[in-house]
Enzyme design. Structure first.
Site, PDB file in Angstrom:
ATOM      1  N   GLY A  15      -0.048   7.094   1.999  1.00 48.97           N
ATOM      2  CA  GLY A  15       1.315   6.355   2.267  1.00 48.97           C
ATOM      3  C   GLY A  15       1.845   7.071   3.562  1.00 48.97           C
ATOM      4  O   GLY A  15       2.042   8.344   3.768  1.00 48.97           O
ATOM      5  N   ALA A  16       2.108   6.497   4.774  1.00 50.32           N
ATOM      6  CA  ALA A  16       2.440   6.499   5.898  1.00 50.32           C
ATOM      7  C   ALA A  16       3.860   8.073   5.799  1.00 50.32           C
ATOM      8  O   ALA A  16       3.497   9.083   6.160  1.00 50.32           O
ATOM      9  CB  ALA A  16       3.026   5.582   6.796  1.00 50.32           C
TER      10      ALA A  16
ATOM     11  N   ARG B 109      -6.086  11.428   9.568  1.00 47.14           N
ATOM     12  CA  ARG B 109      -6.133  10.022   9.249  1.00 47.14           C
ATOM     13  C   ARG B 109      -5.606   9.521  10.736  1.00 47.14           C
ATOM     14  O   ARG B 109      -4.349   9.889  11.056  1.00 47.14           O
ATOM     15  CB  ARG B 109      -5.085   9.504   8.292  1.00 47.14           C
TER      16      ARG B 109
ATOM     17  N   GLN C  61      -4.763  -0.318  -4.536  1.00 47.91           N
ATOM     18  CA  GLN C  61      -3.616   0.573  -4.640  1.00 47.91           C
ATOM     19  C   GLN C  61      -2.409  -0.272  -5.179  1.00 47.91           C
ATOM     20  O   GLN C  61      -1.279   0.317  -5.786  1.00 47.91           O
ATOM     21  CB  GLN C  61      -3.073   1.038  -3.270  1.00 47.91           C
TER      22      GLN C  61
ATOM     23  N   ASP D 281       2.338   1.587   8.601  1.00 45.76           N
ATOM     24  CA  ASP D 281       1.583   2.586   9.057  1.00 45.76           C
ATOM     25  C   ASP D 281       1.913   3.099  10.511  1.00 45.76           C
ATOM     26  O   ASP D 281       1.923   4.242  10.809  1.00 45.76           O
ATOM     27  CB  ASP D 281       0.195   2.681   8.685  1.00 45.76           C
TER      28      ASP D 281
ATOM     29  N   LYS E 261      -1.683  -1.902   5.413  1.00 51.10           N
ATOM     30  CA  LYS E 261      -2.786  -2.000   4.765  1.00 51.10           C
ATOM     31  C   LYS E 261      -3.522  -3.506   4.926  1.00 51.10           C
ATOM     32  O   LYS E 261      -2.793  -4.355   4.930  1.00 51.10           O
ATOM     33  CB  LYS E 261      -2.468  -1.895   3.169  1.00 51.10           C
TER      34      LYS E 261
END
Length: 384
Positions: free
Chosen positions: A65-66, A98, A212, A253, A264
């Site tokens: 999660g950002a 990431r 998710q 993100d 996502k």
């Protein structure tokens, strides 16, 4: 060498609103994570004693999660400083863990720069480490504060767009307390509506291939007592056609300078459906997700995930002793898989972007730049 270990968690003592924390046991400081790979069936803490362990947790999505990646990156640099490891090397490792989520490098750079400044002033290793930890805690606190303000602004926007309440909200992936120092981004808006008795139904996309939504958002919705329903991603269109969706709320993100949003994979099709059916499509993200150094959506580097995530149904880690990369095949052996972690939604498909510092609607480059000038200076353009 990565040094981490798992330990069972007491659900009552370790609520879902604490996905990451700093601890200082006698043997030395650690970062404690709620291992999101094991949810919703188990709440297990993953204890990271060094930066390689944290990088592995990021790679394998034990922490994700950002906004929370920004917090994790901040504490990771502080961990290196306090334990006496090479801070610059740690920052390099973490910032590249990431590719798409800009918040990770934001948190890393803030703490690295605080450490550099303390070293420059000649305070010694101890004071430099203390400065790094203080900055990491500030990143964590600011994210929690941003979450609360985003929830307020998101609710106000929906009330303006759709007066009357009783909202049926469709969401994708996971955007709650599990991705944040606070209550989340898009999910925080839904949570505020629920608290006010104005959420009629939360539609939860399962979010293939790693589920998710089904595993994490449904878990958070159940704990909050929300009325929610999980659906297969490709069932969303029928909900729109039946008039069962009042608004779509998603996170982000990375937001490029022109307003393009990386989120996502599966978010872009929802934006197309929302536009066709005249349903508001709203992105909720902290201002740290805005990357003014990335001109447009085509310039965002999209992470490609392993093919086995698509060609296999994952087996929970607790069934394999905590291992990853195993599952039940659902495609022929050797099948090629296309598995981008994110897709890009252009600004013209969005109704608004909600940040803690304001709302941009319509979403334009000029509007986003004006918001950033008002709220901060330089965030999103820092570099390792």
């Amino acid at each position: 060498m990565a040094d981490q270990y798992a330990r069972p968690s007491d659900a009552a003592a370790f609520p879902a609103t604490s996905p990451l924390r700093w601890e200082e046991p006698p043997e030395g400081p650690v970062i404690v994570l709620l291992d999101q790979r094991r949810l919703p069936t188990e709440e297990v803490e993953l204890v990271c004693t060094d930066v390689p362990a944290l990088v592995d947790a990021i790679h394998t999505l034990a922490v994700r999660g950002a906004p929370l990646l920004g917090v994790a990156g901040a504490y990771g640099v502080a961990l290196a400083a306090v334990r006496g490891f090479d801070v610059e090397e740690a920052a390099e490792m973490l910032a590249r863990a990431r590719l798409t989520a800009v918040n990770l490098s934001y948190g890393v750079v803030r703490v690295r720069d605080a450490h550099r400044e303390a070293v420059r002033k000649g305070g010694g290793d101890g004071r430099a480490a203390a400065a790094a930890l203080a900055e990491a805690r500030a990143v964590h606190r600011e994210d929690a504060e941003a979450s609360a303000r985003m929830a307020e602004r998101g609710v106000a926007l929906l009330e303006e767009l759709l007066p009357g309440g009783g909202y049926r909200i469709l969401t994708h992936c996971n955007t709650g307390a599990l991705v944040s120092g606070g209550q989340g981004t898009a999910f925080a808006v839904a949570g505020a509506l629920h608290g006010a008795g104005r959420l009629r139904r939360l539609w939860v996309d399962e979010t293939r291939p790693l589920l998710q939504g089904a595993r994490l958002t449904a878990y958070e919705a159940a704990r909050a007592g929300m009325a929610y329903t999980v659906l297969a991603d490709n069932a969303a269109g029928s909900l729109f056609a039946a008039g069962e969706v009042d608004a779509v709320l998603v996170g982000a993100d990375r937001i490029a300078a022109d307003g393009s949003v990386a989120n996502k994979v599966g978010s872009y099709p929802l934006a197309v459906l929302a536009r066709y059916h005249h349903v508001p499509f709203v992105v909720v993200a902290p201002s740290t997700t805005v990357d003014l150094g990335t001109e447009g959506g085509a310039d965002i580097e999209v992470e490609q995930r392993p093919g086995h995530e698509v060609t296999e149904i994952p087996v929970p880690p607790q069934a394999t002793g905590g291992g990853t990369g195993t599952g039940v095949p659902v495609a022929p052996l050797g099948a090629q898989a296309y598995n981008p972690a994110f897709d890009i939604t252009p600004p013209e498909l969005m109704t608004a972007i909600v940040t803690e510092n304001g709302v941009v609607s319509p979403v334009t480059k000029a509007g986003l730049a004006e918001l950033c000038v008002r709220s901060r200076s330089g965030n999103g353009m820092m570099s390792i």
